[in-house]
Write a protein that holds these residues in place. Structure first.
Motif, PDB file in Angstrom:
ATOM      1  N   LYS A 107      -1.295   9.291  -3.627  1.00 33.03           N
ATOM      2  CA  LYS A 107      -2.520  10.016  -3.284  1.00 33.03           C
ATOM      3  C   LYS A 107      -2.278  11.068  -2.215  1.00 33.03           C
ATOM      4  O   LYS A 107      -2.855  12.136  -2.240  1.00 33.03           O
ATOM      5  N   ILE A 109      -9.618  -2.145  10.373  1.00 37.94           N
ATOM      6  CA  ILE A 109      -9.516  -1.745   8.967  1.00 37.94           C
ATOM      7  C   ILE A 109     -10.569  -0.698   8.641  1.00 37.94           C
ATOM      8  O   ILE A 109     -10.283   0.309   7.983  1.00 37.94           O
ATOM      9  N   SER A 167     -11.630  -1.226   0.311  1.00 37.97           N
ATOM     10  CA  SER A 167     -11.899   0.144   0.761  1.00 37.97           C
ATOM     11  C   SER A 167     -10.742   1.059   0.411  1.00 37.97           C
ATOM     12  O   SER A 167     -10.949   2.211   0.017  1.00 37.97           O
ATOM     13  N   PHE A 168      -9.527   0.538   0.509  1.00 42.55           N
ATOM     14  CA  PHE A 168      -8.402   1.401   0.142  1.00 42.55           C
ATOM     15  C   PHE A 168      -8.372   1.682  -1.343  1.00 42.55           C
ATOM     16  O   PHE A 168      -8.036   2.781  -1.774  1.00 42.55           O
ATOM     17  N   LEU A 223     -10.206  12.803   3.207  1.00 45.46           N
ATOM     18  CA  LEU A 223     -10.333  13.190   1.803  1.00 45.46           C
ATOM     19  C   LEU A 223     -11.541  14.095   1.594  1.00 45.46           C
ATOM     20  O   LEU A 223     -11.504  15.052   0.812  1.00 45.46           O
ATOM     21  N   TYR A 263       0.807  -1.219   0.000  1.00 44.13           N
ATOM     22  CA  TYR A 263       0.000   0.000   0.000  1.00 44.13           C
ATOM     23  C   TYR A 263       0.838   1.265   0.000  1.00 44.13           C
ATOM     24  O   TYR A 263       0.302   2.354  -0.091  1.00 44.13           O
ATOM     25  N   ASN A 307     -10.911   1.868  -3.296  1.00 45.32           N
ATOM     26  CA  ASN A 307     -11.950   2.891  -3.517  1.00 45.32           C
ATOM     27  C   ASN A 307     -11.446   4.280  -3.198  1.00 45.32           C
ATOM     28  O   ASN A 307     -11.583   5.221  -3.980  1.00 45.32           O
ATOM     29  N   LEU A 308     -10.858   4.411  -2.024  1.00 43.88           N
ATOM     30  CA  LEU A 308     -10.445   5.742  -1.589  1.00 43.88           C
ATOM     31  C   LEU A 308      -9.262   6.258  -2.391  1.00 43.88           C
ATOM     32  O   LEU A 308      -9.081   7.463  -2.511  1.00 43.88           O
ATOM     33  N   LEU A 309      -8.473   5.365  -2.918  1.00 43.57           N
ATOM     34  CA  LEU A 309      -7.270   5.825  -3.604  1.00 43.57           C
ATOM     35  C   LEU A 309      -7.529   6.149  -5.052  1.00 43.57           C
ATOM     36  O   LEU A 309      -6.879   7.018  -5.627  1.00 43.57           O
ATOM     37  N   VAL A 338     -11.509  -6.855   2.226  1.00 41.43           N
ATOM     38  CA  VAL A 338     -12.224  -5.674   2.722  1.00 41.43           C
ATOM     39  C   VAL A 338     -11.269  -4.496   2.779  1.00 41.43           C
ATOM     40  O   VAL A 338     -11.570  -3.398   2.296  1.00 41.43           O
ATOM     41  N   CYS A 339     -10.089  -4.756   3.327  1.00 38.58           N
ATOM     42  CA  CYS A 339      -9.107  -3.679   3.413  1.00 38.58           C
ATOM     43  C   CYS A 339      -8.696  -3.223   2.025  1.00 38.58           C
ATOM     44  O   CYS A 339      -8.687  -2.030   1.724  1.00 38.58           O
ATOM     45  N   TYR A 340      -8.409  -4.173   1.191  1.00 44.64           N
ATOM     46  CA  TYR A 340      -7.954  -3.813  -0.154  1.00 44.64           C
ATOM     47  C   TYR A 340      -9.031  -3.040  -0.885  1.00 44.64           C
ATOM     48  O   TYR A 340      -8.764  -2.026  -1.531  1.00 44.64           O
ATOM     49  N   VAL A 353      -8.897  -9.488   4.289  1.00 43.05           N
ATOM     50  CA  VAL A 353      -7.865  -8.779   3.535  1.00 43.05           C
ATOM     51  C   VAL A 353      -8.488  -8.052   2.359  1.00 43.05           C
ATOM     52  O   VAL A 353      -8.114  -6.921   2.029  1.00 43.05           O
TER      53      VAL A 353
END
Lengths: 350, 550
Positions: A222, A314, B514-515, A325, A215, B517-519, B510-512, B508
């Protein structure tokens, strides 16, 4: 003692950070980058005055910190090294921050990912714009990277001379990366590898380790304007996905939450998430006792709580990210958004 | 030359112990090259010794546990399961490779699963096991010791063992070895020992000695099946009919030592050829000897059935307690921690002696050596020699060797705490299992004896010198084994691998998600849309009803 040191370091760091944020805000207001009606979103010095104290108290009084202190775990030392690294970065001293980052990476491999936010912050501080073609950018990056690598090499060689062999590298770093010991902890890995088919274990170990480091680059792209928030998100990702997480790691990134208390109005699920986290923390020892001592529950119960706790963490982080954001968007586009026909508009992510 | 002996001794609790010993000597010098003339020595073992550079080999397969406290000191004890310890020649370069090959070959010869012996249950003891045969130097890196507590002994293991005997099970003492009676016992132990010995008194040449011993304890009396009287026929359902023509000595010894030193309580029939007195394990014992090779024995009848009758019921209150005995158990509760406690008793009234304790603990019980405590008579007892080798996960077990001084008439308690590890789901034994076995610990000591013993001639009575060796007249060597332990480890749910993979990967993801989406998405003001399909359908229905549209 290390906990107090961590708290002091965090206090000083956040104080400095507040000054930087305020300066930046002033600059942007003068440059007229903000929309006219966002007065209530801007952080005032009044409310920012107490944030460092809140951060230090948040860290010291966190039950997770107290628990890891009582258990005499080395997590406290890890946390204090990372806190000093953050302090050094925010103060702007590249040499000290490289040294502390090397120390933190030497202890457990994952703070390597904090190299990127530190670099971004130092670049910002030196007013070097981040363009891939600019020479000064690359020069500074090389300087910082070489400082970091040199200190890391120095520390590793010191260990080599203490031990007279390279055996410690597979024992320490190989252990972190290959996860051979399956003692249950609050993370996701232990049960996964206990139930893994032998054939795929190498594949999944690699996938999980890449997941932690992966990540960094998208977040850097970003959040290049906001490196401290980037650092916070990175710390959180490390503490959720590292191979042997402990509640001390959770305590460290939770200490930063007061810094972003101004995001409170944009958080969507904060009530549910805090309930989930508190509830899970209470259920952890109960189900552990039931599995190991009473024998009336299965390992699945404890595993389920692990899952829920991590999902809660999370979602907490992604919630804060979303709020951050959204506030940025409002700052630049105004608080009251109207559609083309003048009605109240909704913001969606597309 | 083959010598066979059988020792029958009644035990204090009313059981009978029978110890067979078959000794073959092979006058060959393996150092000079390949040998092809084996004569009485079994070819399988001879080639094994020559090819792998083995100096001494001791293999024991045991079922049951010798209760030292009630039965007295054992002649030759072996731990429950399979035990293998081997000294290699100094010329062997890669001892681990030779050890692996050796365990595999032996597993084939004896039909026992000795191929499970690998680095996770092999240790290199430094002090407990000294070579029993001739030895030049004792570099303990040439020694390997492994024990498999889960091994079961059955007829399949007895048959190849019997095949190694020169006469097989057709003549001599081996006719008594019938499986259906031998395994109806509370203790059954069969062993193979190979060692180099002096060929004669001047010791100019070396020959190889193979000793096969079998100890079995019949428990008719204590299990309530019969009276205390026994006979060969009752025990083995056979009698001795003739001798093995290859045997140069074939004797049966019956222990008829009087317990109270007053009157004879036992009567043996038929009358023995001779009576032999010896001081064995610190006690004066009398043996009735039946020499099968003497012509007078089989004169009257074709078969020999030794019988023993008790003249009057024995007082059961007086049971002699052996000088050294031990027990071991697991303490603690729950599936996380526990402790191993060993109790060693020294019942000698005035002499103290040291004992070497060897513990091998598997790697999944993580020992905490800083919690090791040794307490004698309420005070702490510091061992004079400790050798500890910590375990490596999935590679090596724990090894703990200590030399502890036992004061006279005392109980020593040794405790050490451990933590249980969670294993991968494939490392657990199949579902109907007792748990995880921890091998017996080994206690080796030179126990001082009450009465002085004199050296005995090796050639005259090999049984006594090998079963009851004594280095000097005042003490005898004893090797005791404690009970094996059973521990339970925390188990994951074995039915869950697919579910676990799915759920963890969901978290995992779920984390991927949402991130991601936000990124990758940015905020936009929402445009009013014409409405989806549902809205349009609703509008159509409204038009029919005459109601204004949405």
């Amino acid at each position: 003692i290390t906990d107090v040191l961590t708290a002091v370091a965090l206090y000083l760091a956040i104080q400095d950070f507040n000054k930087v944020v305020f300066k930046k805000q002033k600059l942007l207001i003068e440059l007229d980058k903000y929309a006219p009606d966002v007065a209530e979103l801007i952080q005032t010095p009044m409310e920012m005055h107490y944030i460092p104290l809140k951060v230090a108290l948040f860290y010291l009084l966190n039950p997770y910190t107290v628990m890891s202190c009582v258990a005499k775990s080395t997590c406290a030392i890890n946390n204090s090294v990372i806190a000093f690294f953050i302090l050094a970065t925010i103060k702007g001293s590249a040499f000290l921050s490289a040294v502390f980052l090397a120390l933190a990476t030497y202890q457990s491999l994952y703070p390597l990912t904090l190299f990127a936010p530190a670099l971004l912050y130092l670049l910002q501080r030196q007013f070097i714009p981040i363009k891939l073609k600019s020479k000064s950018f690359w020069l500074y990056t090389m300087q910082y990277a070489s400082l970091y690598l040199c200190s890391l090499v120095v520390i590793i060689c010191l260990s080599f001379f203490l031990l007279n062999s390279w055996d410690f590298i597979p024992s320490v770093y190989g252990f972190i990366l290959s996860v051979p010991d399956l003692t249950p902890n609050i993370g996701l890995f232990w049960y996964f590898f206990a139930e893994m088919f032998e054939h795929f274990s190498l594949f999944f170990v690699c996938v999980f380790q890449i997941n932690v480091f992966f990540y960094t680059i998208p977040l850097a792209i970003k959040l290049k304007e906001h490196p401290v928030f980037f650092m916070f998100v990175q710390l959180a990702i490390i503490s959720i996905f590292k191979s042997y997480p402990t509640v001390g790691d959770v305590a460290l990134y939770m200490a930063f939450l007061p810094v972003w208390s101004h995001l409170y109005r944009f958080l969507r699920n904060i009530f549910i998430l805090s309930c989930v986290l508190i509830f899970c923390s209470f259920l952890f020892p109960v189900l552990w006792h039931l599995w190991i001592y009473a024998g009336s529950a299965n390992s699945n119960f404890y595993y389920a709580i692990t899952l829920t706790f991590n999902v809660g963490q999370i979602l907490l982080i992604s919630d804060y990210f979303y709020a951050f954001l959204r506030r940025e968007y409002y700052l630049t586009h105004g608080l009251h958004l109207t559609r083309q026909d003048g009605t109240e508009a909704m913001l969606v992510l597309k | 030359a083959l010598r066979e002996e059988l020792l029958l001794s009644p035990l204090p609790t009313g059981d009978v112990a029978a110890t067979f010993q078959f000794r073959t000597r092979w006058d060959a010098d393996l150092q000079r090259g390949a040998v092809s003339h084996y004569r009485l020595f079994p070819k399988a073992l001879g080639r094994l010794v020559a090819a792998l550079g083995v100096r001494e080999l001791h293999l024991a397969l045991t079922q049951g546990f010798w209760r030292t406290r009630y039965w007295g000191q054992p002649p030759l004890q072996a731990p429950a399961g399979a035990e293998l310890w081997v000294w290699f020649q100094p010329t062997v370069t890669d001892v681990d490779k030779a050890w692996k090959e050796l365990s595999n070959i032996l597993s084939g010869i004896f039909c026992a699963s000795l191929n499970f012996i690998d680095s996770t249950n092999t240790v290199i003891p430094t002090a407990s096991f000294k070579p029993l045969g001739l030895a030049n130097g004792t570099d303990h890196h040439l020694l390997r010791y492994a024990v498999l507590p889960r091994e079961v002994v059955c007829t399949e293991n007895l048959t190849p063992w019997k095949k190694l005997l020169p006469c097989g099970s057709k003549a001599g003492l081996a006719v008594l070895l019938k499986a259906e009676r031998l395994f109806h016992s509370s203790y059954h132990s069969q062993a193979v020992h190979i060692r180099p010995i002096c060929r004669d008194a001047s010791c100019l040449a070396v020959s190889w000695e193979l000793r096969q011993t079998l100890t079995v304890v019949f428990d008719f009396f204590s299990s309530g099946q019969g009276k205390k009287d026994w006979s060969l026929f009752k025990m083995f359902s056979r009698t001795l009919t003739d001798t093995c023509p290859l045997a140069s000595q074939s004797k049966v010894y019956v222990d008829i030592s009087p317990k109270n030193k007053e009157k004879e309580l036992l009567e043996v029939s038929p009358p023995p050829t001779s009576v032999h007195e010896a001081i064995v394990q610190g006690d004066k014992k009398t043996y009735a000897v039946y020499d099968l090779l003497s012509p007078s024995l089989f004169n009257t009848s074709r078969s020999l059935n030794v019988q023993l009758k008790w003249k009057r019921p024995q007082d059961s209150s007086e049971m002699p307690i052996p000088t050294l005995h031990a027990q071991r158990y697991v303490g603690g509760y729950g599936l996380q921690t526990g402790q191993i406690c060993t109790l060693i008793y020294n019942t000698h009234p005035y002499r103290a002696f040291p004992v070497i304790l060897l513990e091998t603990v598997p790697w999944y019980l993580r020992l905490y050596v800083h919690t090791l405590t040794i307490i004698t008579k309420g005070k702490e007892n510091k061992p004079s020699y400790i050798h500890y080798q910590p375990a490596q996960d999935r590679r090596r077990p724990h090894l703990l060797e200590m030399l502890i001084q036992l004061p006279a008439n005392s109980v020593t308690k040794i405790t050490i705490q451990f933590e249980r590890a969670l294993l991968k789901w494939t490392e657990y034994p199949p579902d109907p299992n007792h748990g995880f076995y921890v091998g017996s610990s080994v206690l080796s000591a030179l126990v001082p004896s009450v009465t002085a013993m004199k050296d005995m001639d090796v050639e005259q009575s090999p049984l006594f010198t090998s079963l009851f060796p004594s280095s000097d007249g005042s003490s005898y060597f004893v090797r005791l084994y404690t009970e094996p332990l059973l521990v339970n480890l925390p188990t994951p749910d074995f039915s869950m691998p697919y579910n676990v993979i799915c759920l963890t990967c969901t978290v995992v993801a779920v984390c991927y998600g949402s991130f991601y989406n936000l990124l990758t998405r940015t905020f936009h003001v929402e445009e009013p849309s014409r409405g989806g399909l549902a809205k349009r359908l609703a509008n159509v229905i409204r038009k029919f009803r005459g109601v204004p549209p949405l």
